[in-house]
Design a protein around this motif. Structure first.
Motif, PDB file in Angstrom:
ATOM      1  N   HIS A   9     -22.897 -10.395  24.250  1.00  0.00           N
ATOM      2  CA  HIS A   9     -22.042 -11.426  23.632  1.00  0.00           C
ATOM      3  C   HIS A   9     -21.350 -10.573  22.362  1.00  0.00           C
ATOM      4  N   MET A  10     -22.044  -9.601  21.643  1.00  0.00           N
ATOM      5  CA  MET A  10     -21.519  -8.946  20.817  1.00  0.00           C
ATOM      6  C   MET A  10     -20.109  -8.446  21.136  1.00  0.00           C
ATOM      7  N   ASP A  11     -19.955  -7.890  22.212  1.00  0.00           N
ATOM      8  CA  ASP A  11     -18.894  -7.288  22.863  1.00  0.00           C
ATOM      9  C   ASP A  11     -17.749  -8.297  22.998  1.00  0.00           C
ATOM     10  N   ARG A  12     -18.103  -9.615  23.658  1.00  0.00           N
ATOM     11  CA  ARG A  12     -17.101 -10.447  23.706  1.00  0.00           C
ATOM     12  C   ARG A  12     -16.600 -11.082  22.544  1.00  0.00           C
ATOM     13  N   LEU A  13     -17.540 -11.378  21.546  1.00  0.00           N
ATOM     14  CA  LEU A  13     -17.250 -11.952  20.226  1.00  0.00           C
ATOM     15  C   LEU A  13     -16.580 -11.110  19.428  1.00  0.00           C
ATOM     16  N   LEU A  14     -16.793  -9.771  19.145  1.00  0.00           N
ATOM     17  CA  LEU A  14     -16.185  -8.861  18.138  1.00  0.00           C
ATOM     18  C   LEU A  14     -14.939  -8.422  18.810  1.00  0.00           C
ATOM     19  N   SER A  15     -14.848  -8.373  20.013  1.00  0.00           N
ATOM     20  CA  SER A  15     -13.696  -8.085  20.698  1.00  0.00           C
ATOM     21  C   SER A  15     -12.497  -9.148  20.624  1.00  0.00           C
ATOM     22  N   GLU A  16     -13.125 -10.484  20.658  1.00  0.00           N
ATOM     23  CA  GLU A  16     -11.942 -11.503  20.196  1.00  0.00           C
ATOM     24  C   GLU A  16     -11.626 -11.655  18.710  1.00  0.00           C
ATOM     25  N   VAL A  17     -12.488 -11.041  17.754  1.00  0.00           N
ATOM     26  CA  VAL A  17     -12.259 -11.093  16.335  1.00  0.00           C
ATOM     27  C   VAL A  17     -11.074  -9.913  16.404  1.00  0.00           C
ATOM     28  N   ALA A  18     -11.151  -8.877  17.048  1.00  0.00           N
ATOM     29  CA  ALA A  18     -10.165  -7.906  16.702  1.00  0.00           C
ATOM     30  C   ALA A  18      -8.960  -8.263  17.598  1.00  0.00           C
ATOM     31  N   ARG A  19      -8.958  -8.900  18.472  1.00  0.00           N
ATOM     32  CA  ARG A  19      -7.675  -9.471  19.243  1.00  0.00           C
ATOM     33  C   ARG A  19      -6.966 -10.328  18.300  1.00  0.00           C
ATOM     34  N   ARG A  20      -7.449 -10.961  17.737  1.00  0.00           N
ATOM     35  CA  ARG A  20      -7.084 -12.179  16.755  1.00  0.00           C
ATOM     36  C   ARG A  20      -6.606 -11.622  15.334  1.00  0.00           C
ATOM     37  N   GLY A  21      -7.085 -10.267  15.165  1.00  0.00           N
ATOM     38  CA  GLY A  21      -6.858  -9.721  13.689  1.00  0.00           C
ATOM     39  C   GLY A  21      -7.627 -10.610  12.672  1.00  0.00           C
ATOM     40  N   ALA A  22      -8.751 -11.147  13.003  1.00  0.00           N
ATOM     41  CA  ALA A  22      -9.443 -12.142  11.899  1.00  0.00           C
ATOM     42  C   ALA A  22     -10.383 -11.026  11.122  1.00  0.00           C
ATOM     43  N   SER A  23     -10.961 -11.433  10.085  1.00  0.00           N
ATOM     44  CA  SER A  23     -11.728 -10.711   9.395  1.00  0.00           C
ATOM     45  C   SER A  23     -13.071 -11.451   9.530  1.00  0.00           C
ATOM     46  N   SER A  24     -13.277 -12.738   9.797  1.00  0.00           N
ATOM     47  CA  SER A  24     -14.542 -13.557   9.941  1.00  0.00           C
ATOM     48  C   SER A  24     -14.335 -14.343  11.007  1.00  0.00           C
ATOM     49  N   PHE A  25     -15.903 -14.542  11.521  1.00  0.00           N
ATOM     50  CA  PHE A  25     -16.246 -15.531  12.516  1.00  0.00           C
ATOM     51  C   PHE A  25     -17.337 -16.449  12.183  1.00  0.00           C
ATOM     52  N   GLU A  26     -17.350 -17.609  12.675  1.00  0.00           N
ATOM     53  CA  GLU A  26     -18.658 -18.573  12.143  1.00  0.00           C
ATOM     54  C   GLU A  26     -18.633 -19.659  13.543  1.00  0.00           C
ATOM     55  N   VAL A  27     -20.008 -19.618  14.283  1.00  0.00           N
ATOM     56  CA  VAL A  27     -20.071 -20.656  15.383  1.00  0.00           C
ATOM     57  C   VAL A  27     -19.840 -22.078  14.792  1.00  0.00           C
ATOM     58  N   ARG A  28     -19.132 -22.747  15.610  1.00  0.00           N
ATOM     59  CA  ARG A  28     -18.745 -24.221  15.150  1.00  0.00           C
ATOM     60  C   ARG A  28     -20.145 -25.113  15.413  1.00  0.00           C
ATOM     61  N   ASP A  29     -20.127 -26.048  14.518  1.00  0.00           N
ATOM     62  CA  ASP A  29     -21.543 -27.064  14.790  1.00  0.00           C
ATOM     63  C   ASP A  29     -21.476 -27.403  15.985  1.00  0.00           C
ATOM     64  N   PRO A  30     -20.202 -28.161  16.709  1.00  0.00           N
ATOM     65  CA  PRO A  30     -20.552 -28.824  17.809  1.00  0.00           C
ATOM     66  C   PRO A  30     -20.889 -27.923  19.076  1.00  0.00           C
ATOM     67  N   ALA A  31     -20.665 -26.652  18.866  1.00  0.00           N
ATOM     68  CA  ALA A  31     -21.074 -25.863  19.915  1.00  0.00           C
ATOM     69  C   ALA A  31     -22.591 -25.435  20.001  1.00  0.00           C
ATOM     70  N   ASN A  32     -22.873 -25.172  18.552  1.00  0.00           N
ATOM     71  CA  ASN A  32     -24.305 -25.161  18.190  1.00  0.00           C
ATOM     72  C   ASN A  32     -25.346 -26.150  18.688  1.00  0.00           C
ATOM     73  N   GLU A  33     -24.792 -27.375  18.523  1.00  0.00           N
ATOM     74  CA  GLU A  33     -25.396 -28.758  18.705  1.00  0.00           C
ATOM     75  C   GLU A  33     -25.692 -28.730  20.464  1.00  0.00           C
TER      76      GLU A  33
END
Length: 491
Positions: free
Chosen positions: A407-431
């Protein structure tokens, strides 16, 4: 100085997270550990009889197999040695700081980073916060009147004193969980008299344990594929017991009853006394409480100097234990095999405050225990909690760890691909994920079995079995590698 990541905990979960960060090219991270060395539970726990209750070929990283286990079920010191090997093999020790008691962490909205408070030291700041404090890290003291009045030696299994004198002593053990199953036979060999105070019996099945033949060790070392095959076979058996018999109880209740029958036959073969056998037999469904394996637990109770006490404890005195019927058992050594405070103190094990002052522990207890894919929580940016509700997959902890690494691999790779500095799971996905696990648990033994008398740590304050992820290992790992990246917001 702000690190790219701060990991709390240097057990196998924290080391797995550290290895994954390195795979992603992230080397600027620090691992904070409250103990004086790495290894987590295998460093802290040192009680007699300590061993894994999952076969060693499965209870280890799949990418770092050890062909030299001395037994099919490794003893505690070997797991500690394995942890040291992994840390050295992946150059993790230079990232670790020991004796660091983390008091809490707070999200700094302005700086977009976490501030981690450490007792007696300067705060540590990191872009990402990863908590790997384990599921069983906060020992539970029994809520028994007078427990602090006992004048003899008191030992908790999670804080064992190896120098304690047990030989020839009158010893009492409170608790009969998985730890006690390993410990009680060892105490029976050393104590002049042993009294075991049992509140809830435990399901115990035979343990297929023996020394690892040297020929098998050499085969595993020379042909690693054979050890991988052994791992797959063992994992498949565990999956059959946990996923099918426990989590798919509605469809596989016959398998559940079969597992209970095996345990009852095991008890009948080892304990001839019908009255003793009845007291050792659980009255709840198999799997409501964690079962375990042992070949010498039941025979210990047939020894003339070992007593099983099932009357409730009224109080503890300076010299012994008084039960509800007024009898006092005088003892020299009091052993507390009372487990861990999971839902009150372990979820989370430290204070975590996210966006807008949202307190993770308070929120979980006020609403429901929840975490998207068992690892992320809305309102907590750049935060991954490895010991979270619905995260434990299968029976081997390494199944969970490696799923979270994916999960870390997929998530943090996407953060790097987008050049983002932060991530946060969306409420609908969590629900949606919470709804999914809730629905699937309706088929489990926790919902359909007889669990009222189990007193199981699987259940939280809300009466929910919110620890185990109700899916197979294959499904868990597939989702970890393919969850929708848009389930997270990036900034």
């Amino acid at each position: 100085m702000t690190h790219q990541a701060v990991i709390v905990g240097a057990g196998f979960g924290g080391m797995g997270a550290a290895i994954q960060l390195k795979r992603l090219g992230i080397d600027d991270f620090v691992v904070l550990e409250r103990e004086d060395d790495l290894g987590g539970t295998w460093h802290v726990n040192r009680y007699p009889g300590l061993a894994v209750d999952i076969a060693s070929v499965t209870y280890s990283y799949s990418f770092e197999p050890n062909p030299w286990w001395s037994h099919w079920y490794a003893r505690g010191p070997e797991l500690k040695q394995y942890a040291v090997h992994v840390a050295d093999r992946y150059d993790l020790r230079r990232h670790m700081r020991f004796g660091q008691v983390v008091e809490g962490a707070t999200w700094d909205e302005a700086a977009q980073e976490w501030e981690v408070r450490v007792a007696g030291a300067e705060p540590v700041r990191g872009r990402y916060l990863i908590t790997a404090t384990g599921f069983l890290s906060q020992p539970r003291m029994p809520d028994i009147k007078g427990v602090h009045d006992f004048a003899g030696t008191v030992l908790h299994t999670a804080r064992w004193d190896e120098a304690a004198d047990l030989d020839g002593k009158r010893v009492a053990v409170i608790g009969t969980g998985a730890t006690a199953v390993q410990l009680i036979p060892e105490l029976a060999r050393r104590a002049a008299h042993l009294t075991v105070f049992q509140r809830t019996p435990i399901w115990v099945t035979p343990k297929m344990d023996r020394e690892m033949p040297r020929a098998v060790q050499r085969l595993f070392a020379r042909v690693p594929a054979t050890q991988r095959a052994a791992r797959k076979v063992n994992t498949s058996v565990l999956e059959l017991v946990m996923v099918a018999a426990v989590l798919h109880y509605r469809q596989w209740n016959l398998l559940n009853r079969g597992a209970a029958a095996i345990a009852k036959r095991h008890l009948a073969r080892q304990v001839a006394d019908p009255e003793l056998r009845a007291r050792l037999t659980p009255d709840y469904s198999f799997g409501c409480k964690r079962p375990t394996f042992s070949n010498d637990y039941y025979p210990a109770f047939t020894e003339p100097h070992v007593d099983l006490e099932t009357s409730s404890i009224q109080r503890i005195t300076p010299t012994g234990i008084v039960t509800a019927d007024g009898r006092e058992t005088e003892v020299d050594v009091l052993v507390l095999a009372t487990g861990f405070d999971m839902w009150d103190a372990n979820f989370p094990a430290i204070s975590v405050v996210g966006r807008g002052g949202k307190d993770l522990g308070a929120w979980w207890r006020a609403t429901r225990f929840q975490a998207y894919q068992g690892i992320a929580v809305p309102g907590f940016p750049n935060f991954l909690s490895l010991a979270s509700p619905y995260s434990y997959s299968g029976l081997s902890y390494f199944t969970t760890i490696e799923g979270q690494m994916k999960h870390m691999d997929r998530l943090l790779s996407e953060v790097a691909r987008r050049g983002a500095s932060s991530f946060e799971v969306r409420d609908p996905a969590n629900e949606e994920f919470l709804g999914w696990v809730t629905e699937r648990l309706e088929d489990s033994v926790f919902s359909l079995g007889q669990c009222a008398t189990a007193r199981s740590y699987y259940f939280n304050q809300h009466g929910e079995a919110a620890l185990l992820r109700p899916s197979s290992t294959i499904n868990t790992h597939r989702e970890a590698a393919s969850f929708p990246v848009d389930d997270y917001e990036y900034a």
